[in-house]
Design an enzyme around this catalytic site. Structure first.
Site, mmCIF file in Angstrom:
data_model
loop_
_atom_site.group_PDB
_atom_site.id
_atom_site.type_symbol
_atom_site.label_atom_id
_atom_site.label_comp_id
_atom_site.label_asym_id
_atom_site.label_seq_id
_atom_site.Cartn_x
_atom_site.Cartn_y
_atom_site.Cartn_z
ATOM 1 N N LYS A 13 0.839 -1.220 0.000
ATOM 2 C CA LYS A 13 0.000 0.000 0.000
ATOM 3 C C LYS A 13 0.871 1.266 0.000
ATOM 4 O O LYS A 13 0.636 2.185 -0.770
ATOM 5 C CB LYS A 13 -0.931 0.019 1.232
ATOM 6 C CG LYS A 13 -1.878 -1.162 1.322
ATOM 7 C CD LYS A 13 -2.830 -1.055 2.507
ATOM 8 C CE LYS A 13 -2.159 -1.111 3.862
ATOM 9 N NZ LYS A 13 -1.485 -2.406 4.187
ATOM 10 N N ARG A 87 -10.541 0.856 8.066
ATOM 11 C CA ARG A 87 -10.204 -0.552 8.316
ATOM 12 C C ARG A 87 -11.322 -1.310 8.998
ATOM 13 O O ARG A 87 -11.169 -2.492 9.314
ATOM 14 C CB ARG A 87 -8.973 -0.649 9.215
ATOM 15 C CG ARG A 87 -7.716 -0.511 8.433
ATOM 16 C CD ARG A 87 -6.528 -0.808 9.297
ATOM 17 N NE ARG A 87 -5.448 -0.031 8.753
ATOM 18 C CZ ARG A 87 -4.196 -0.397 8.751
ATOM 19 N NH1 ARG A 87 -3.818 -1.511 9.305
ATOM 20 N NH2 ARG A 87 -3.283 0.374 8.215
ATOM 21 N N ARG A 126 11.553 -5.516 5.234
ATOM 22 C CA ARG A 126 11.308 -4.085 5.007
ATOM 23 C C ARG A 126 12.197 -3.216 5.904
ATOM 24 O O ARG A 126 12.441 -3.535 7.066
ATOM 25 C CB ARG A 126 9.848 -3.737 5.289
ATOM 26 C CG ARG A 126 9.622 -2.215 5.216
ATOM 27 C CD ARG A 126 8.196 -1.824 5.216
ATOM 28 N NE ARG A 126 7.472 -2.336 6.363
ATOM 29 C CZ ARG A 126 6.164 -2.292 6.491
ATOM 30 N NH1 ARG A 126 5.438 -1.760 5.524
ATOM 31 N NH2 ARG A 126 5.574 -2.779 7.552
ATOM 32 N N ARG A 159 10.735 -1.256 11.320
ATOM 33 C CA ARG A 159 9.561 -0.911 12.134
ATOM 34 C C ARG A 159 9.414 -1.905 13.281
ATOM 35 O O ARG A 159 9.609 -3.095 13.102
ATOM 36 C CB ARG A 159 8.300 -0.924 11.262
ATOM 37 C CG ARG A 159 7.899 0.456 10.804
ATOM 38 C CD ARG A 159 6.824 0.453 9.764
ATOM 39 N NE ARG A 159 5.611 -0.261 10.133
ATOM 40 C CZ ARG A 159 4.529 -0.317 9.366
ATOM 41 N NH1 ARG A 159 4.524 0.295 8.200
ATOM 42 N NH2 ARG A 159 3.462 -0.981 9.744
ATOM 43 N N ARG A 170 -1.402 -8.564 13.185
ATOM 44 C CA ARG A 170 -1.853 -7.595 12.167
ATOM 45 C C ARG A 170 -2.625 -8.299 11.050
ATOM 46 O O ARG A 170 -3.642 -7.795 10.573
ATOM 47 C CB ARG A 170 -0.641 -6.852 11.596
ATOM 48 C CG ARG A 170 -0.048 -5.859 12.582
ATOM 49 C CD ARG A 170 1.394 -5.514 12.267
ATOM 50 N NE ARG A 170 1.569 -4.848 11.009
ATOM 51 C CZ ARG A 170 2.733 -4.794 10.343
ATOM 52 N NH1 ARG A 170 3.817 -5.394 10.836
ATOM 53 N NH2 ARG A 170 2.825 -4.145 9.211
HETATM 54 P P1 AP5 Z 1 4.746 -1.536 1.921
HETATM 55 O O1 AP5 Z 1 4.458 -0.727 0.709
HETATM 56 O O2 AP5 Z 1 5.434 -0.877 3.050
HETATM 57 O O3 AP5 Z 1 3.429 -2.316 2.416
HETATM 58 P P2 AP5 Z 1 2.131 -1.787 3.183
HETATM 59 O O4 AP5 Z 1 0.960 -2.448 2.553
HETATM 60 O O5 AP5 Z 1 2.143 -0.304 3.259
HETATM 61 O O6 AP5 Z 1 2.369 -2.459 4.580
HETATM 62 P P3 AP5 Z 1 2.161 -1.874 6.062
HETATM 63 O O7 AP5 Z 1 2.930 -2.782 6.976
HETATM 64 O O8 AP5 Z 1 2.496 -0.412 6.123
HETATM 65 O O9 AP5 Z 1 0.651 -2.081 6.275
HETATM 66 P P4 AP5 Z 1 -0.099 -2.140 7.629
HETATM 67 O O10 AP5 Z 1 -1.498 -2.014 7.174
HETATM 68 O O11 AP5 Z 1 0.207 -3.305 8.474
HETATM 69 O O12 AP5 Z 1 0.533 -0.927 8.463
HETATM 70 P P5 AP5 Z 1 0.082 0.578 8.702
HETATM 71 O O13 AP5 Z 1 1.300 1.389 8.770
HETATM 72 O O14 AP5 Z 1 -0.976 0.965 7.760
HETATM 73 O O15 AP5 Z 1 5.625 -2.791 1.418
HETATM 74 C C1 AP5 Z 1 6.125 -3.757 2.333
HETATM 75 C C2 AP5 Z 1 7.509 -4.239 1.860
HETATM 76 O O16 AP5 Z 1 7.360 -4.918 0.628
HETATM 77 C C3 AP5 Z 1 8.521 -3.117 1.592
HETATM 78 O O17 AP5 Z 1 9.786 -3.530 1.993
HETATM 79 C C4 AP5 Z 1 8.483 -2.922 0.076
HETATM 80 O O18 AP5 Z 1 9.718 -2.451 -0.442
HETATM 81 C C5 AP5 Z 1 8.156 -4.338 -0.381
HETATM 82 N N1 AP5 Z 1 7.370 -4.388 -1.616
HETATM 83 C C6 AP5 Z 1 6.303 -3.613 -1.932
HETATM 84 N N2 AP5 Z 1 5.828 -3.953 -3.143
HETATM 85 C C7 AP5 Z 1 6.605 -4.984 -3.579
HETATM 86 C C8 AP5 Z 1 6.602 -5.771 -4.771
HETATM 87 N N3 AP5 Z 1 5.690 -5.576 -5.753
HETATM 88 N N4 AP5 Z 1 7.529 -6.762 -4.879
HETATM 89 C C9 AP5 Z 1 8.454 -6.968 -3.896
HETATM 90 N N5 AP5 Z 1 8.509 -6.240 -2.757
HETATM 91 C C10 AP5 Z 1 7.584 -5.258 -2.609
HETATM 92 O O19 AP5 Z 1 -0.580 0.475 10.156
HETATM 93 C C11 AP5 Z 1 0.237 0.230 11.282
HETATM 94 C C12 AP5 Z 1 -0.622 0.155 12.550
HETATM 95 O O20 AP5 Z 1 -1.290 1.416 12.747
HETATM 96 C C13 AP5 Z 1 -1.755 -0.884 12.543
HETATM 97 O O21 AP5 Z 1 -1.284 -2.173 12.915
HETATM 98 C C14 AP5 Z 1 -2.705 -0.278 13.587
HETATM 99 O O22 AP5 Z 1 -2.232 -0.509 14.886
HETATM 100 C C15 AP5 Z 1 -2.593 1.224 13.300
HETATM 101 N N6 AP5 Z 1 -3.595 1.687 12.310
HETATM 102 C C16 AP5 Z 1 -3.322 2.271 11.110
HETATM 103 N N7 AP5 Z 1 -4.454 2.590 10.480
HETATM 104 C C17 AP5 Z 1 -5.487 2.206 11.280
HETATM 105 C C18 AP5 Z 1 -6.890 2.256 11.151
HETATM 106 N N8 AP5 Z 1 -7.494 2.764 10.059
HETATM 107 N N9 AP5 Z 1 -7.639 1.757 12.167
HETATM 108 C C19 AP5 Z 1 -7.070 1.250 13.296
HETATM 109 N N10 AP5 Z 1 -5.719 1.159 13.457
HETATM 110 C C20 AP5 Z 1 -4.943 1.634 12.464
HETATM 111 MG MG MG Z 2 2.264 1.116 4.814
#
Ligand code: AP5
Ligand code: MG
Length: 212
Positions: A13, A87, A126, A159, A170
């Site tokens: 994402k 979410r 990552r 992270r 997660r």
């Molecule tokens: P990356 O692009 O970083 O993936 P991502 O989908 O953004 O993963 P996240 O871990 O950020 O998602 P998440 O939903 O768990 O965390 P968030 O920060 O939103 O890519 C991942 C890796 O893969 C990277 O190394 C990249 O280089 C690699 N990659 C990407 N594309 C690739 C490809 N095509 N091929 C190979 N490699 C590739 O949320 C964190 C926390 O915040 C949650 O756990 C929760 O506690 C809280 N939170 C956030 N939003 C909410 C909400 N709306 N409601 C409640 N709690 C929330």
């Molecule tokens: Mg992310």
């Protein structure tokens, strides 16, 4: 056109949002990045959110909805890509009300999917920039200089929620609370599903095809 981007942890994402926001001149709003900034700065919001982020649980709806409401107040008509919000169903309903109030809309809800083993590889390898939020991977996208962000020169980090136990929590939270939103957006005729496997640019082209 503004869009909502969904998918399990590690699906890409953040990576795709970065490309979309640069190419389509949209504001990238990542709820996870906003929470991590608040935690780092030890604000009231950060103090409330920290334990949830550390354990991989979802932050309670009222806290997230309040935070996104503030961000929407500053949009000034700019198109946006929402990464990681909503979410849960209550968050999706709150977003509908917010968009109506601000007279903006997001025509597509894009769900990325990748098989689980790949998610683990992506997450455990990552590395992230805590300053500008650029995303790296030790195999597929290493920074040019070891440990240093290409974009802003800050030291990149792993992270704290990218460890196997927390990753499991997660993924469960995604399946339990966020997956049901597929049906929610199907009913609204805004659902599109995109295969997130393959090269980053291939996935980007698929998303562009799906939202056009
Ligand atoms: P990356 O692009 O970083 O993936 P991502 O989908 O953004 O993963 P996240 O871990 O950020 O998602 P998440 O939903 O768990 O965390 P968030 O920060 O939103 O890519 C991942 C890796 O893969 C990277 O190394 C990249 O280089 C690699 N990659 C990407 N594309 C690739 C490809 N095509 N091929 C190979 N490699 C590739 O949320 C964190 C926390 O915040 C949650 O756990 C929760 O506690 C809280 N939170 C956030 N939003 C909410 C909400 N709306 N409601 C409640 N709690 C929330
Ligand atoms: Mg992310």
């Amino acid at each position: 056109m503004s869009i909502l981007l969904f998918g399990p942890p590690g699906v890409g994402k953040g990576t795709q949002s970065e490309l979309l926001s640069k190419n389509l001149k949209m504001k990238h709003i990542s709820s996870g990045d906003l929470f991590r900034k608040a935690v780092k700065e030890k604000t009231q919001l950060g103090l409330k959110a920290k334990s949830y982020l550390d354990s991989g649980k979802l932050v309670p709806d009222e806290i997230v909805i309040g935070m996104i409401g503030e961000v929407f107040g500053d949009l000034k008509g700019q198109e946006f890509i929402l990464d990681g919000f909503p979410r849960t169903t209550p968050q999706a309903e709150a977003l509908e009300a917010l968009m109506e109030e601000k007279n903006v809309s997001a025509k597509k809800a894009v769900f990325l999917h990748v098989e689980q083993a790949a998610l683990f590889r992506r997450l455990t390898g990552r590395r992230s920039c805590p300053s500008c939020n650029a995303v790296y991977h030790i195999d597929s996208k290493p920074p040019k200089k070891d440990g240093v962000c290409d974009s802003c020169g800050a030291n990149i980090i792993q992270r704290s929620d990218d460890n196997p136990d927390v990753i499991g929590t997660r993924l469960e939270a995604y399946e339990r609370s966020t997956s049901p939103l597929k049906e929610y957006y199907k009913k609204k005729n805004r659902f599109v599903e995109v295969n997130g496997a393959g090269e980053v640019n291939e996935v980007f082209e698929r998303i562009l095809g799906a939202i056009s």
